[in-house]
Motif scaffolding. Structure first.
Motif, PDB file in Angstrom:
ATOM      1  N   PHE A 181       0.812  -1.214   0.000  1.00 49.25           N
ATOM      2  CA  PHE A 181       0.000   0.000   0.000  1.00 49.25           C
ATOM      3  C   PHE A 181       0.844   1.261   0.000  1.00 49.25           C
ATOM      4  N   ALA A 182       0.491   2.146  -0.949  1.00 49.57           N
ATOM      5  CA  ALA A 182       1.211   3.418  -1.052  1.00 49.57           C
ATOM      6  C   ALA A 182       0.242   4.557  -0.779  1.00 49.57           C
ATOM      7  N   ASN A 183       0.706   5.548  -0.057  1.00 52.46           N
ATOM      8  CA  ASN A 183      -0.063   6.782   0.065  1.00 52.46           C
ATOM      9  C   ASN A 183      -0.071   7.473  -1.288  1.00 52.46           C
ATOM     10  N   PRO A 184      -1.105   8.323  -1.538  1.00 51.90           N
ATOM     11  CA  PRO A 184      -1.169   8.982  -2.848  1.00 51.90           C
ATOM     12  C   PRO A 184       0.115   9.752  -3.130  1.00 51.90           C
ATOM     13  N   GLY A 185       0.603   9.581  -4.343  1.00 47.23           N
ATOM     14  CA  GLY A 185       1.813  10.304  -4.745  1.00 47.23           C
ATOM     15  C   GLY A 185       3.092   9.677  -4.247  1.00 47.23           C
ATOM     16  N   GLU A 186       3.003   8.604  -3.503  1.00 51.23           N
ATOM     17  CA  GLU A 186       4.224   7.971  -2.975  1.00 51.23           C
ATOM     18  C   GLU A 186       4.435   6.599  -3.616  1.00 51.23           C
ATOM     19  N   PRO A 187       5.675   6.158  -3.650  1.00 58.06           N
ATOM     20  CA  PRO A 187       5.936   4.849  -4.258  1.00 58.06           C
ATOM     21  C   PRO A 187       5.429   3.703  -3.379  1.00 58.06           C
TER      22      PRO A 187
END
Lengths: 274, 241
Positions: B32-38
Motif C-alpha cells: 500500500f502506497a499513500n497517494p503520490g508515494e511509491p
C-alpha cells in the motif's frame, strides 16, 4: 647464529600493515640464541611473543616476556632440576598432562620459563604502575637440549616441527577458547593458564619454526587447525641453513601479502646435517 | 644485490566470509502506497538490485560477503543457502499476509549458527555475521523467545543486528529491542531503500577489508579488539536521525 651442536637460528619480525596505518607500532617480539660454550642445559632456544592489541602496553609485555625467557634459559644448568638426566617413560610425542609429574629437566625448565615470564610481567606491571592485563601477551617457546626437544605455547601462533623422516607437524594444538580472551595470554586469569606443551627425543627433530598469528593464512594448510604448510617451512629451513640472513627474512615478512594486516614474526631453528 | 627471499606460501587458504541475513517484511501492508508515494515493496525490490550492482564493483566484498534473504509475510520463507554476493540473485518480493517476526528472527538466528558450523567444518575463518531487519509494522506473533535469543547472542558478540523501520507505522519500540546497544532507525523515506542498500554494500566492503575475522566468535572478538571495530560510513544519508 650457529653452534657446535649444529643448530642455526634465524629470527625476524615486521610491523603489520594495519598497525602501520594506525600508527601503533609492532606488538610482536622475537628472541633466541644458540649456545656457543659447553656449559648449560639448553643448546638452542627460540621465542615469539605477540602483545595483545587491547592491552595498554603490548610491546612492553611481549618484549619483557621474551627477554625473561632468553636470559633465564641461558642460566639453566642440569643440576637445577630434580632427577638429573632421568627421562620418564611418558616422554613420547604428544601433549604433556599438567598433572603428571615429570622428571625431564627440559620440560620442567620450559614450564618454569612460562611461570617465570608471568612473574616477570607482574614485577614490570608494578614498576610501571599498571595492571598485569596491561602487559597481556602470548608466548611460544621451542627449546633444544642434548636430549630433548620441547615446544610450548599459550596463545594461537603457528608451530612447525620437522622430524627426521621429513614430515612437518605442529606437535601442539592452537588454543581455541570458547569465550573471548579465555586463556590465550600468559597474563589471563588468576594464575598461568593451561600450557600447550609437547616434547620428543631431540634426535627425532631437525628443524622448528615459530610464528605469531599474523602470517597464518600464508603458512598453514588449514588456518583453523594451525597445521603448518610444508612447502613454506621446507623452503625456509633450507634457506636458513644455506645462509639466508635475518634481514632477508624480514624483507620477506614486510612484502608478504598476509591478508590479516597483523604483525608478522618468524623464528627458525635448523640442525645442519653432520 | 642479494636476491629477495621468497619462500612458497599457501595461496589457497580460503577467503574469510561475512554472512549477511536480510530479514525483510513482506506482509500485506508493504503493497500500500499513500497517494503520490511509491509502493514500499517496489522500492525494496529496487534497493536489493542496487545492493547487488554496487557490491559487484568490489572484488573482495563480492566474494567475501554471503547473503541470505528471509522474508516475513504470511509465512517465513528462507533462501536454501547463503550465496556469495557475486552470485546472489535479487528476488522479486511480493507482499502477503501478516508479520510472523518472532518466527523469522528465530530462523535467522538458526541459519547464522548453522553457517558458522559450515565455515568451521570447511576450515574457513569468518567475520561477525550481520542481521539486517526491516519492517513497516509490528510483529503479529509471539516474539518473546526471539528477543531473548537475540539478546543472548549479542551479549556473546555472536552477530551484529541492524533494526530498520519502514514508514510511519513501523513499531520502533519493538525494533529498538532487537539491538538495545545500537538502537533502531527509521528509513528517511520510501526513496531511501537504494541509499540504504548502497550503504550496506559499502559496509560489506569495509568488513571484507578488515582483519576482524577468526576461527570462532572468541577469535573474532579478539581480533576486533586488536585492530579496532570496523568503521562504517555515516547513516544519515538514508536514516532519519
Amino acid at each position: 647464529m650457529t653452534n657446535e651442536a649444529g643448530w642455526t637460528l634465524a629470527k625476524a619480525t615486521a610491523t603489520g600493515t594495519m598497525h602501520i596505518e594506525a600508527g601503533i607500532g609492532c606488538h610482536d617480539s622475537v628472541g633466541g640464541w644458540v649456545r656457543s660454550d659447553d656449559r648449560g642445559l639448553v643448546d638452542a632456544i627460540g621465542v615469539v611473543a605477540d602483545g595483545a592489541g587491547s592491552a595498554l602496553l603490548p610491546e612492553l609485555g611481549s618484549r619483557t616476556a621474551v627477554a625473561y625467557v632468553v636470559d633465564e634459559a641461558r642460566k639453566a644448568r642440569i643440576e637445577h632440576f630434580e632427577g638429573g638426566r632421568e627421562v620418564a617413560s611418558l616422554a613420547e610425542v604428544g601433549n604433556e598432562s599438567e598433572s603428571t609429574s615429570h622428571t625431564d629437566p627440559a620440560v620442567e625448565l620450559v614450564r618454569r620459563l612460562f611461570s617465570g615470564a608471568r612473574k616477570a610481567l607482574e614485577v614490570t606491571a608494578d614498576e610501571e604502575g599498571v595492571k598485569l592485563r596491561d602487559l597481556a601477551t602470548t608466548l611460544m617457546v621451542a627449546m633444544v637440549t642434548d636430549e630433548r626437544f620441547v615446544v610450548a605455547e599459550i596463545g594461537d601462533g603457528v608451530v612447525a616441527v620437522r622430524s627426521s623422516d621429513g614430515t612437518i607437524s605442529s606437535m601442539i594444538s592452537p588454543q581455541r577458547g570458547e569465550f573471548a580472551n579465555e586463556a590465550t595470554f600468559i597474563t589471563s586469569g588468576a594464575e598461568l593458564p593451561h600450557l600447550e606443551l609437547a616434547s620428543r627425543p631431540v634426535c627425532e627433530v631437525n628443524a622448528f619454526g615459530l610464528s605469531s598469528d599474523g602470517l597464518r593464512l600464508l603458512i598453514t594448510s588449514n588456518s583453523l587447525e594451525g597445521s603448518p604448510y610444508p612447502p613454506f617451512f621446507n623452503d625456509v629451513f633450507s634457506a636458513v641453513v644455506s645462509g639466508t640472513t635475518d634481514e632477508q627474512i624480514a624483507g620477506f615478512l614486510e612484502r608478504a601479502a598476509d591478508r590479516t594486516g597483523d604483525d608478522k614474526s618468524l623464528v627458525i631453528g635448523v640442525r645442519r646435517a653432520p | 644485490m642479494t636476491e629477495a627471499f621468497s619462500p612458497e606460501v599457501n595461496e589457497d587458504n580460503p577467503d574469510p566470509r561475512v554472512a549477511c541475513v536480510l530479514l525483510l517484511d513482506t506482509s500485506d501492508s508493504m503493497r500500500f502506497a499513500n497517494p503520490g508515494e511509491p509502493v514500499p515493496i517496489d522500492e525494496l525490490n529496487k534497493g536489493i538490485v542496487a545492493f547487488k550492482e554496487d557490491i559487484l564493483e568490489d572484488p573482495l566484498a563480492r566474494k567475501r560477503a554471503e547473503i541470505m534473504v528471509i522474508t516475513c509475510g504470511g509465512d517465513v520463507y528462507t533462501d536454501p543457502n547463503f550465496v556469495e554476493a557475486q552470485d546472489f540473485q535479487p528476488p522479486t518480493l511480493t507482499p502477503q499476509g501478516s508479520t510472523p517476526m518472532g518466527r523469522a528472527l528465530c530462523t535467522a538466528l538458526d541459519v547464522i549458527e548453522q553457517q558458522k558450523q559450515v565455515y568451521k567444518q570447511a576450515g574457513i575463518e569468518y567475520y561477525r555475521p550481520w542481521l539486517v531487519v526491516m519492517t513497516d509494522g509490528a510483529p503479529t506473533d509471539d516474539v518473546t523467545q526471539a528477543l531473548s535469543r537475540l539478546s543472548a547472542a549479542q551479549a556473546k558478540k555472536g552477530l551484529v543486528v541492524f533494526p530498520i523501520g519502514i514508514g510511519d507505522a513501523a513499531d520502533m519500540g519493538f525494533l529498538g529491542q532487537l539491538s538495545p546497544d545500537r538502537g533502531a532507525v527509521r528509513l528517511k523515506g520510501l526513496t531511501s531503500f537504494s541509499d540504504f542498500f548502497k550503504w550496506l554494500s559499502a559496509s560489506m566492503s569495509a568488513v571484507s577489508q578488515s582483519a576482524t575475522h577468526g576461527a570462532d566468535d572468541a577469535a573474532v572478538e579478539q581480533r576486533a579488539e586488536e585492530v579496532g571495530q570496523v568503521a562504517l560510513k555515516p547513516i544519515d544519508g538514508w536514516a532519519q536521525i
